[in-house]
Design a protein around this motif. Sequence first.
Motif, mmCIF file in Angstrom:
data_model
loop_
_atom_site.group_PDB
_atom_site.id
_atom_site.type_symbol
_atom_site.label_atom_id
_atom_site.label_comp_id
_atom_site.label_asym_id
_atom_site.label_seq_id
_atom_site.Cartn_x
_atom_site.Cartn_y
_atom_site.Cartn_z
ATOM 1 N N ALA A 188 9.511 -4.042 -9.890
ATOM 2 C CA ALA A 188 9.431 -5.222 -9.020
ATOM 3 C C ALA A 188 10.583 -6.139 -9.396
ATOM 4 C CB ALA A 188 8.091 -5.926 -9.194
ATOM 5 N N ASN A 189 11.626 -6.137 -8.606
ATOM 6 C CA ASN A 189 12.831 -6.905 -8.902
ATOM 7 C C ASN A 189 12.754 -8.295 -8.284
ATOM 8 O OD1 ASN A 189 14.638 -4.858 -10.251
ATOM 9 N ND2 ASN A 189 14.140 -3.768 -8.369
ATOM 10 N N ASP A 190 12.923 -9.322 -9.111
ATOM 11 C CA ASP A 190 12.909 -10.706 -8.645
ATOM 12 C C ASP A 190 14.322 -11.081 -8.214
ATOM 13 O OD1 ASP A 190 12.751 -13.427 -8.281
ATOM 14 O OD2 ASP A 190 11.463 -13.783 -10.005
ATOM 15 N N LEU A 191 14.558 -11.127 -6.907
ATOM 16 C CA LEU A 191 15.914 -11.375 -6.400
ATOM 17 C C LEU A 191 16.406 -12.781 -6.706
ATOM 18 C CD1 LEU A 191 15.735 -9.568 -2.928
ATOM 19 C CD2 LEU A 191 16.454 -8.659 -5.142
ATOM 20 N N GLY A 192 15.481 -13.734 -6.839
ATOM 21 C CA GLY A 192 15.890 -15.104 -7.156
ATOM 22 C C GLY A 192 15.844 -15.411 -8.635
ATOM 23 N N ILE B 128 10.349 -10.799 -4.238
ATOM 24 C CA ILE B 128 10.222 -9.612 -5.059
ATOM 25 C C ILE B 128 10.538 -8.389 -4.210
ATOM 26 C CG2 ILE B 128 8.638 -8.203 -6.426
ATOM 27 C CD1 ILE B 128 9.295 -10.928 -7.675
ATOM 28 N N LYS B 129 11.454 -7.564 -4.688
ATOM 29 C CA LYS B 129 11.796 -6.330 -3.966
ATOM 30 C C LYS B 129 11.325 -5.129 -4.774
ATOM 31 C CE LYS B 129 15.509 -3.600 -1.922
ATOM 32 N NZ LYS B 129 16.941 -3.514 -1.537
ATOM 33 N N LEU B 130 10.575 -4.260 -4.123
ATOM 34 C CA LEU B 130 10.079 -3.050 -4.768
ATOM 35 C C LEU B 130 11.147 -1.967 -4.722
ATOM 36 C CD1 LEU B 130 7.672 -1.466 -6.027
ATOM 37 C CD2 LEU B 130 7.068 -0.783 -3.695
ATOM 38 N N THR B 131 11.429 -1.362 -5.879
ATOM 39 C CA THR B 131 12.350 -0.230 -5.937
ATOM 40 C C THR B 131 11.642 0.957 -6.571
ATOM 41 O OG1 THR B 131 13.252 -0.944 -8.084
ATOM 42 C CG2 THR B 131 14.383 -1.716 -6.105
ATOM 43 N N GLY B 132 12.217 2.130 -6.409
ATOM 44 C CA GLY B 132 11.609 3.354 -6.900
ATOM 45 C C GLY B 132 11.213 4.246 -5.739
ATOM 46 N N SER B 133 10.426 5.274 -6.027
ATOM 47 C CA SER B 133 10.048 6.218 -4.978
ATOM 48 C C SER B 133 8.731 6.895 -5.324
ATOM 49 C CB SER B 133 11.139 7.286 -4.811
ATOM 50 O OG SER B 133 11.264 8.060 -6.011
ATOM 51 N N VAL B 134 8.196 7.612 -4.353
ATOM 52 C CA VAL B 134 7.014 8.441 -4.564
ATOM 53 C C VAL B 134 7.293 9.800 -3.936
ATOM 54 C CG1 VAL B 134 5.862 7.556 -2.483
ATOM 55 C CG2 VAL B 134 4.515 8.644 -4.288
ATOM 56 N N THR B 135 6.974 10.860 -4.670
ATOM 57 C CA THR B 135 7.206 12.219 -4.201
ATOM 58 C C THR B 135 5.960 13.064 -4.471
ATOM 59 O OG1 THR B 135 8.132 12.879 -6.339
ATOM 60 C CG2 THR B 135 9.679 12.076 -4.677
ATOM 61 N N ASN C 247 13.159 -1.370 1.583
ATOM 62 C CA ASN C 247 13.313 -2.819 1.418
ATOM 63 C C ASN C 247 11.977 -3.556 1.493
ATOM 64 O OD1 ASN C 247 14.901 -5.101 0.907
ATOM 65 N ND2 ASN C 247 15.102 -5.582 3.075
ATOM 66 N N VAL C 248 10.961 -2.989 0.827
ATOM 67 C CA VAL C 248 9.646 -3.631 0.759
ATOM 68 C C VAL C 248 9.748 -4.873 -0.123
ATOM 69 C CG1 VAL C 248 7.246 -3.363 0.048
ATOM 70 C CG2 VAL C 248 8.481 -1.434 1.068
ATOM 71 N N GLN C 249 9.308 -6.039 0.381
ATOM 72 C CA GLN C 249 9.445 -7.293 -0.362
ATOM 73 C C GLN C 249 8.161 -8.116 -0.310
ATOM 74 O OE1 GLN C 249 12.891 -9.686 0.405
ATOM 75 N NE2 GLN C 249 14.287 -7.947 0.501
ATOM 76 N N ILE D 22 15.606 -19.591 -3.655
ATOM 77 C CA ILE D 22 17.066 -19.635 -3.644
ATOM 78 C C ILE D 22 17.568 -18.199 -3.624
ATOM 79 C CG2 ILE D 22 19.140 -20.499 -4.770
ATOM 80 C CD1 ILE D 22 17.517 -22.506 -6.230
ATOM 81 N N THR D 23 18.044 -17.734 -2.476
ATOM 82 C CA THR D 23 18.543 -16.367 -2.401
ATOM 83 C C THR D 23 19.857 -16.251 -1.636
ATOM 84 O OG1 THR D 23 17.213 -15.962 -0.422
ATOM 85 C CG2 THR D 23 16.242 -15.339 -2.535
ATOM 86 N N GLY D 24 20.374 -17.335 -1.073
ATOM 87 C CA GLY D 24 21.562 -17.244 -0.242
ATOM 88 C C GLY D 24 22.836 -17.506 -1.021
ATOM 89 N N THR D 25 23.863 -16.699 -0.783
ATOM 90 C CA THR D 25 25.151 -16.919 -1.438
ATOM 91 C C THR D 25 26.180 -17.514 -0.481
ATOM 92 O OG1 THR D 25 25.799 -14.630 -0.972
ATOM 93 C CG2 THR D 25 24.792 -15.069 -3.111
ATOM 94 N N SER D 26 25.757 -17.904 0.711
ATOM 95 C CA SER D 26 26.686 -18.577 1.612
ATOM 96 C C SER D 26 25.927 -19.411 2.632
ATOM 97 C CB SER D 26 27.585 -17.562 2.350
ATOM 98 O OG SER D 26 26.819 -16.775 3.232
#
Length: 343
Positions: free
Chosen positions: A58-62, A69-76, A137-139, A285-289
């Motif tokens: 669970a990656n905290d983008l801010g 929070i963006k979920l990364t990884g996979s299921v197989t 891009n599940v968030q 806070i997530t914007g860079t422009s």
Amino acid sequence: MTYKFAKALLMGSVMTMGAFGLVACGDDSSSSPSNKEDKPINVPTTQDQIIQFNNLTANDLGGAGIGPIKLTGSVTVNATDTVSSATPENIKITDISFQIGKVSADGSLKTTPAQATIANVPNYALGIDNVTFTEANVQVDLASEALTECGEYKLIITAKASDGAKDFENTQTVSFVRSDMYCATAPESSSGVSTDPTSGVAMVACPEITLSTDLMPGLDLATCTASASTTADIVVTKGNGSFNITSGNGTLFAPISNGDDYFVGAWPEDEKGSVLMSDFKYKVITGTSIDNFAENDNGSIYVAKTAAFNEATGAGFFAFGVTDATERNNGDYTIKMKVYKAQ
């Protein structure tokens, strides 16, 4: 053309955030769902290993519990698992579902009325054998008022599969934190009347800074100095009949969420005689422009967070507002800014 930035004159303007964008959030707490709907969640302790989760994060983008929070990884599925299935080559994923659970003081999980905060959930079709959450891009939107508490949460992912004769299920969780700033309330006096904050990181305003899109586009926030650098915290660039505010090093921006209290021309020190970090409230806070600033800005004060951000000390946290912008030849601009930094 010269632009004077005053909220009263431009209240109807629409702000466009570039890059990642900002997650919108209302401030009316009366619309928040009640925690009375919370129910215990029991995550199964025995899982079917023929369904495999890989590198769930669970990656905290801010950062710092701000999110999203963006979920990364996979299921197989394991098509060679002859122990679990007599025909593992036939196994396919049939369903994937998500829940959000709040971690209680005793470590147990309870449901939250927050399902609407999970964005970009794919509509999984039957008969697949691999799902990549990173690409989907599940968030989770931490600014959502559906989340009524702060602290530790878990994103609960359940995958189901079948080989045609037998069904399988595996549930895994990943932890994330929601910042206390989403639950902060203004202190109240004994009479129940809100008072101004009495504690927090003190901030000071730098002398007015002048930038230009052609000669001095860069602004170092820590020193409040303009330069020719295009890798500075703030960089101003020409736009289409306007100018853009962007970052050359990943500094993140957002308008303050209490913009009805403070804005360009109504600064905190003018209203109450002092400036605290807590005066500049924000949700995400997530914007860079900030694109087409001269055209779209409504006199807002913005917060900026650099890589050195420390919520406790105020390091890496700044607030700024554009006080004046003059369009010159060839679409270039001269821009004046007011910047606040920790004292």
